[in-house]
Every structure is written in structure tokens, then in C-alpha cells.
Design a protein around this motif. Structure first.
Motif, PDB file in Angstrom:
ATOM      1  N   GLY A 360       0.808  -1.216   0.000  1.00 11.61           N
ATOM      2  CA  GLY A 360       0.000   0.000   0.000  1.00 11.61           C
ATOM      3  C   GLY A 360       0.837   1.258   0.000  1.00 11.61           C
ATOM      4  N   LEU A 361       2.015   1.184  -0.624  1.00 11.33           N
ATOM      5  CA  LEU A 361       2.954   2.302  -0.557  1.00 11.33           C
ATOM      6  C   LEU A 361       2.541   3.475  -1.432  1.00 11.33           C
ATOM      7  CD1 LEU A 361       6.281   0.261  -0.637  1.00 11.33           C
ATOM      8  CD2 LEU A 361       5.236   1.386   1.332  1.00 11.33           C
ATOM      9  N   MET A 362       1.954   3.196  -2.592  1.00 12.15           N
ATOM     10  CA  MET A 362       1.545   4.254  -3.516  1.00 12.15           C
ATOM     11  C   MET A 362       0.109   3.974  -3.962  1.00 12.15           C
ATOM     12  SD  MET A 362       5.039   4.816  -5.770  1.00 12.15           S
ATOM     13  CE  MET A 362       4.524   6.462  -6.354  1.00 12.15           C
ATOM     14  N   PRO A 363      -0.855   4.202  -3.081  1.00  5.51           N
ATOM     15  CA  PRO A 363      -2.244   3.828  -3.385  1.00  5.51           C
ATOM     16  C   PRO A 363      -2.845   4.572  -4.565  1.00  5.51           C
ATOM     17  CG  PRO A 363      -2.118   5.170  -1.391  1.00  5.51           C
ATOM     18  CD  PRO A 363      -0.717   4.796  -1.745  1.00  5.51           C
ATOM     19  N   MET A 364      -2.282   5.736  -4.915  1.00  2.00           N
ATOM     20  CA  MET A 364      -2.827   6.501  -6.037  1.00  2.00           C
ATOM     21  C   MET A 364      -2.248   6.059  -7.376  1.00  2.00           C
ATOM     22  SD  MET A 364      -4.967   8.459  -4.572  1.00  2.00           S
ATOM     23  CE  MET A 364      -5.358   9.631  -5.878  1.00  2.00           C
ATOM     24  N   ALA A 365      -1.216   5.223  -7.337  1.00  2.00           N
ATOM     25  CA  ALA A 365      -0.559   4.798  -8.569  1.00  2.00           C
ATOM     26  C   ALA A 365      -1.369   3.730  -9.279  1.00  2.00           C
ATOM     27  CB  ALA A 365       0.842   4.263  -8.262  1.00  2.00           C
ATOM     28  N   SER A 366      -1.183   3.644 -10.579  1.00  2.00           N
ATOM     29  CA  SER A 366      -1.801   2.593 -11.360  1.00  2.00           C
ATOM     30  C   SER A 366      -1.158   1.253 -11.021  1.00  2.00           C
ATOM     31  CB  SER A 366      -1.648   2.896 -12.857  1.00  2.00           C
ATOM     32  OG  SER A 366      -2.343   1.936 -13.635  1.00  2.00           O
ATOM     33  N   VAL A 367      -1.737   0.178 -11.532  1.00  2.00           N
ATOM     34  CA  VAL A 367      -1.227  -1.166 -11.253  1.00  2.00           C
ATOM     35  C   VAL A 367      -0.019  -1.464 -12.133  1.00  2.00           C
ATOM     36  CG1 VAL A 367      -3.481  -2.003 -10.560  1.00  2.00           C
ATOM     37  CG2 VAL A 367      -2.788  -2.191 -12.959  1.00  2.00           C
ATOM     38  N   ALA A 368       0.753  -2.471 -11.733  1.00  2.00           N
ATOM     39  CA  ALA A 368       1.914  -2.891 -12.524  1.00  2.00           C
ATOM     40  C   ALA A 368       1.474  -3.499 -13.850  1.00  2.00           C
ATOM     41  CB  ALA A 368       2.739  -3.897 -11.728  1.00  2.00           C
ATOM     42  N   PHE A 369       2.393  -3.610 -14.785  1.00  2.00           N
ATOM     43  CA  PHE A 369       2.085  -4.233 -16.069  1.00  2.00           C
ATOM     44  C   PHE A 369       1.622  -5.665 -15.849  1.00  2.00           C
ATOM     45  CE2 PHE A 369       5.611  -1.246 -17.298  1.00  2.00           C
ATOM     46  CZ  PHE A 369       4.805  -0.352 -17.994  1.00  2.00           C
ATOM     47  N   PRO A 370       0.485  -6.053 -16.409  1.00  2.00           N
ATOM     48  CA  PRO A 370      -0.004  -7.424 -16.204  1.00  2.00           C
ATOM     49  C   PRO A 370       0.881  -8.446 -16.902  1.00  2.00           C
ATOM     50  CG  PRO A 370      -1.354  -6.262 -17.824  1.00  2.00           C
ATOM     51  CD  PRO A 370      -0.414  -5.252 -17.238  1.00  2.00           C
TER      52      PRO A 370
END
Length: 377
Positions: A360-370
Motif C-alpha cells: 500500500g505504498l503508492m495507493p494513487m498509482a496505477s497497477v503494474a504491467f499485467p
């Protein structure tokens, strides 16, 4: 005297290890590299014949054609590391002609908004200029630098003198060496020599130093400081393109590929990094491609230049590319058909490569590349 470890002790150690923070288990590192404004067209397909034949942008067409166009594989002739080890042992995505899509998600398509998106994991429409304003958004560099085991082990080196503002050194505490700022005096002869050369070499641009200085500074840090997260931002390709100098743009792209290869070789030859390092290479924006001279420009249709000229020079400059290689990277992964990866997914991918997922370090960030990250073998 040698003591035998009992099965109970082994079980206890294994249990404690499983409960330890992920970064204590694998001690992963990441090197993030950006190459300012380098088009996917050259990365995947090499030099463009129509630009080589355009005497208004290419001074030495015969030499450039022999170096970059006549080889059997023009892309490999221009960027052998990206199109060799990175593509075969990792991921190289963004070739639109092959149906691979990578893009920025911010609406502006130029540098500060692009770097903010890459480093913070989300586009911020309010960042709409390249002015030297402290970034209100928290980057992945700052986030990681706050963590035990990483504090003081994050470094950034950039050719463009705006990076201290993008990374917000005043708040983040991340050391950033950029532009013509000298390296801190550490008593090493190499550092003193590099500073002397940087200060006495003629300057091509006011706010962007030659990439050779940025590269050598990053190499010194890699060897001596041992950062666990290193960011290197090369800048020449964008400036040579703005200068409408296709010769220099191509030569710089080839030289930057060699720089990236050297960073990778240096890491793999050092026990601190070998087998525990992920290399991520990308760009902050693309370039225009629809008109003869559009490759010199970039930016969305809302830029002042397009409003002034009444032409959509920057069309296509949201199109980018990315390369990844390392123990966490699934070889050959690519965007699903009809899907497009975004620059806003890079920050979360960096966290994942550092084994910092689920924190939960960067909750505003998008998800990693699937489908890109896996567990190291």
C-alpha cells in the motif's frame, strides 16, 4: 566446532524468513533509465530512410545510411542492446507495427508531465509545463527512500536540470545530480576529473548537459554508493531532435544504447547486483510522425506551438515504448491484443521488482504491467 542444525531449527528459521519483509528475502535492486523523446519507430525499426534522405535534417546521408540503414538489421545496428539481450531475455514492447501498444496517459505529451507520470504512477493534468516548479506529487524514488533497508540507497542522475524539481529534492531527500551541477566532492580522483571536464567542456544546450557526464556520474554511483534504486535520465536524443539534427539524434541513440548496456554489464559483474537487479528502460514521450518535419516536435494538439501554427505537429507523440530485463521479468511478456500499457504503470512495476508489492505504498498509482512480474528463480 561445527554444530548441526536440527530439523526444528530449520523449520523455525524458515518460518521467520517467510515472515520477514520481502526486501530482506531477495535484496532486489532496480535501475530505471529514461531516454528523452526517443521514438519507438527508431527503437524497433532503426533509422528512417526518408529522414536520412532529407538534406535539411541530415548532413552526412552517405555515412548515416552506411551505419544505420544498410545493415541487414537496421534496428540492431542502431540499438543492439535493446534489440538483442533486452528483447530476447526480457521484454521490449511498444512496436505499433507489430500490434504492441505503449503510451503516456497524461494529456500533454512532453517532458515534465511524462516524467511525473513515470515516477508517480499517475498522470497529473495540472502539471502542464516544463517550468522549474517543485513537484507536489510523491515519486516512487521518494516512497522507496523512506523505507528501512532503502533509506539513503536511492540515487538519481539526469542530463536535464529540471529533475531536482520533478523529484522534489527539498521534500524527498533523494540525492539528484542533474544539469551542470557538480558532483559532491567525495575525495575520489574520478569525481574531481569528471567535475572538471563537465565544467570546462563547451555546452550544447543551456539546461541539458551531454549524456556522457550523466552516464559516468551514474556509473561512479553504481560502483561506489551501491544504490538499491538508481534512476538515470539521458536527454540528448530529445534536444538533437528539436535541433532537427537527425545525424546527431541517431548517433546519440546508438551511444545511449551502449550506455545502457554498460550499466547492465556493470551490475551483472558486481555480486551486490548480479542476479538481483531489474533494468527498466523507457521514454517520457514520443514524437510527431505525420508530417515531414513533425519528428522534431511533440506535444498534444493543445500545445502553444500547434495553436500558433495551426498544425497538429505532435500527433503520435503519446506513443512510447518500454524494455525490462531481470529476475522478476517474464521473458516475452507483451500487452494483450487490443490493450495498451501506460507509463503510469511503471512505478508499481518498480515496487513489484523490489518485492514491495502489497504494501500500500503508492495507493494513487496505477497497477503494474499485467503478466510482466514473476518470482525470481
Amino acid at each position: 566446532m561445527i554444530r548441526l542444525v536440527t530439523a526444528t531449527a530449520v523449520a523455525l528459521i524458515t518460518s521467520l524468513w517467510a515472515c520477514a519483509p520481502a526486501w530482506a528475502q531477495d535484496d532486489q535492486k532496480v535501475i530505471l533509465v529514461t531516454v528523452d523523446g526517443l521514438r519507438w519507430q527508431e527503437v524497433f525499426h532503426g533509422a528512417e530512410a526518408r529522414l536520412i534522405d532529407d538534406e535539411s535534417v541530415t548532413d552526412e546521408p552517405d555515412d548515416i545510411r552506411a551505419r544505420y540503414l544498410e545493415p541487414a538489421d537496421p534496428a540492431a545496428a542502431l540499438m543492439p542492446f535493446l534489440n538483442g539481450p533486452m528483447a530476447s531475455q526480457g521484454v521490449l514492447a511498444g512496436d505499433r507495427l507489430a500490434g504492441s501498444c505503449m503510451r503516456v496517459t497524461n494529456p500533454h505529451w512532453f517532458s515534465y508531465p511524462g516524467y511525473n507520470e513515470i515516477l508517480t504512477g499517475r498522470a497529473d493534468p495540472a502539471i502542464d509545463s516544463n517550468d522549474k516548479r517543485l513537484n507536489p506529487n510523491v515519486t516512487v524514488l521518494e516512497t522507496v527512500n523512506r523505507l528501512d533497508g532503502f533509506r539513503g540507497r536511492v540515487r538519481a542522475f539526469g542530463s536535464w536540470d529540471v529533475f531536482p524539481f520533478i523529484i522534489n529534492t527539498e521534500r524527498s531527500g533523494v540525492p539528484v545530480n542533474a544539469g551542470y551541477s557538480p558532483l559532491p566532492d567525495d575525495g575520489r580522483p574520478e569525481t574531481a576529473m569528471l567535475n572538471s571536464l563537465m565544467m570546462t567542456t563547451p555546452r550544447q544546450w543551456a539546461g541539458v548537459r551531454l549524456d556522457a557526464f550523466t552516464h559516468q556520474a551514474a556509473l561512479l554511483s553504481l560502483k561506489h554508493d551501491k544504490p538499491r534504486l538508481l534512476y538515470v535520465a539521458y536527454g540528448e536524443t530529445d534536444d538533437f531532435a528539436h535541433d532537427a539534427d537527425y545525424d546527431a539524434y541517431l548517433t546519440s541513440a546508438e551511444r545511449t544504447d551502449a550506455f545502457i548496456a554498460e550499466l547492465w554489464r556493470t551490475a551483472q559483474s558486481d555480486p551486490f547486483y548480479a542476479g538481483k537487479t531489474t533494468l527498466i528502460v523507457t521514454t517520457d514521450h514520443g514524437r510527431g510522425s505525420r508530417q515531414r518535419r513533425a519528428w522534431t516536435a511533440h506535444g498534444s494538439s493543445e500545445t502553444a506551438w500547434d495553436r500558433l501554427t495551426g498544425q497538429d505537429w505532435g500527433r503520435g507523440s503519446d506513443q512510447t515504448w518500454i524494455g525490462l530485463i531481470g529476475p522478476h521479468i517474464q521473458v516475452g511478456a507483451s500487452p494483450a491484443p487490443g490493450q495498451c500499457w501506460g507509463a503510469d504503470q511503471i512505478a508499481a512495476t518498480i515496487l513489484g521488482a523490489l518485492d514491495l508489492t502489497g504494501e500500500g505504498l503508492m495507493p494513487m498509482a496505477s497497477v503494474a504491467f499485467p503478466g510482466v512480474l514473476n518470482s525470481p528463480t
